[in-house]
Design an enzyme around this catalytic site. Structure first.
Site, short mmCIF file in Angstrom:
data_model
loop_
_atom_site.label_atom_id
_atom_site.label_comp_id
_atom_site.label_asym_id
_atom_site.label_seq_id
_atom_site.Cartn_x
_atom_site.Cartn_y
_atom_site.Cartn_z
N PRO A 318 129.25 41.10 -68.10
CA PRO A 318 130.23 42.24 -68.49
C PRO A 318 129.26 43.37 -69.46
O PRO A 318 129.60 43.28 -70.66
CB PRO A 318 131.14 41.69 -69.45
CG PRO A 318 130.59 40.17 -69.92
CD PRO A 318 129.85 39.85 -68.85
N CYS A 319 128.39 44.05 -69.10
CA CYS A 319 127.55 44.78 -69.77
C CYS A 319 128.47 46.28 -70.05
O CYS A 319 128.24 46.86 -71.02
CB CYS A 319 126.39 45.48 -68.92
SG CYS A 319 126.71 45.88 -67.38
N HIS A 320 129.74 46.29 -69.54
CA HIS A 320 130.78 47.30 -69.87
C HIS A 320 131.33 47.01 -71.28
O HIS A 320 131.97 47.86 -71.83
CB HIS A 320 131.84 47.37 -68.77
CG HIS A 320 132.58 46.11 -68.63
ND1 HIS A 320 132.44 45.10 -67.95
CD2 HIS A 320 133.77 45.78 -69.14
CE1 HIS A 320 133.38 44.13 -68.07
NE2 HIS A 320 133.95 44.51 -69.01
#
Length: 353
Positions: A318-320
């Site tokens: 989850p780089c978001h």
């Protein structure tokens, strides 16, 4: 692209008023008074002409601050595989050893011309090329199980060993006899509430999950093939089926953690950063600086940001959830508005747990 030509705006607005199905996916209309965007067939009350603007892609509508309409669900329905295309794909899956002809398609009232256009637009290949990949993938599986090459060739619908061998080597990278221990990367397209995505997987797990309009996607494909020493061909395996199920649950708000095998070729540092990303709790955010501290390298903020940008597995890694130190949203390969949507989606559902 924002539509500015008056005649085209009038045409699109009339199509919106009349809910014309043949304009679905051709334009996306943003309603300024509600910050919602829709497709042509939306059942919601129609806005006035002065309150709308038209875009050619839903990503442009997202990037300009519009949210998907909950009635017409534009990011899903505009890119959903049409029923006749689904029928053709199912036909291939049910007959993996046969070549589906135009005659067979027309018998089922499927237009070969429309089929070719759809595959060219959504996969970058013809329907016949899609079929070849699917048949060769099926042959690869049978050869790995020990089936004779000659029997496999003729059972897969080829009339000669040379024709089978040429196509097989072109797609897999090696001849049937030399490819038994080869890795292949399977690719599959599916639709989500934020638009269609590509998922790639090997026997070891998911190695790519990206929105189809992601910048530099072609470069990612090339890098993945180079790092894994494998070719990408059409197909599905248990990992792809698994990830589709879990992503559906994620978008429904019923899944907060993923239980999926991953294959993440990259440097030791990149994998260290990607593993740290997976420790960020659902519904929470962190900064690049905090992420650098988590891997015991507080001065590597820029390197951490770069490694995040090299992440090929959206949402699951989850780089978001990484934002700027000042709390502002920062770059995201899928687009800032997608990042905003994902964060709001998680924060909404984490409060309900």
């Amino acid at each position: 692209m924002l539509i500015t030509e008056t005649k085209q705006i009038q045409e699109y607005y009339q199509a919106l008023i009349e809910r014309k199905e043949n304009f679905v996916g051709i334009f996306f209309v943003g309603v300024k008074t509600t910050s919602i965007f829709c497709i042509a067939t939306c059942r919601a009350r129609k806005p006035k002409l002065q309150n709308v603007e038209f875009y050619t892609t839903f990503k442009e509508a997202l990037d300009n601050g519009y949210r998907p309409c909950k009635i017409c669900k534009p990011t899903e329905n505009a890119n959903e595989t049409p029923e006749e295309i689904e029928t053709a794909i199912q036909l291939v899956k049910e007959n993996p050893k046969e070549k589906i002809t135009d005659f067979q398609l027309r018998e089922r009232e499927i237009s070969p011309e429309k089929l070719r256009r759809w595959f060219k637009k959504n996969y970058g290949m013809t329907f016949q090329a899609y079929q070849r990949m699917y048949r060769i993938n099926n042959a690869f599986i049978e050869l790995k199980k020990g089936k004779n090459t000659t029997h496999t060739a003729f059972d897969t619908g080829y009339e000669s060993l040379s024709g089978f061998g040429y196509t097989y080597k072109k797609l897999i990278g090696k001849s049937p006899q030399k490819s038994i221990n080869n890795t292949i990367i399977l690719i599959h397209r599916f639709t989500t509430p934020l638009g269609p995505m590509f998922v790639c997987a090997t026997d070891n797990g998911i190695c790519l999950l990206e929105f189809v309009d992601r910048e530099m996607l072609e470069t990612e494909f090339k890098d993945l093939q180079r790092l894994l020493k494998a070719n990408i061909i059409i197909g599905e395996n248990e990992h792809i089926q698994h990830v589709k199920t879990e992503l559906t649950e994620y978008f429904e708000g019923t899944r907060t953690q993923f239980n999926i095998k991953l294959e993440t070729p990259g440097t030791d540092f990149q994998n260290q950063v990607w593993k740290a990303l997976q420790t960020i709790d659902y519904g929470m955010t962190t900064s690049y600086q905090n992420q650098a501290q988590k891997i015991n390298n507080p001065k590597a903020v820029r390197a951490v940001a770069k490694a995040n940008g090299c992440n090929r597995i959206a949402i699951i890694i989850p780089c978001h959830r990484v934002i700027g130190k000042n709390g502002n949203l920062t770059g995201y390969s899928g687009g800032i508005e997608r990042k905003r949507w994902l964060l709001e989606h998680e924060q909404k559902h984490v409060s309900q747990l």
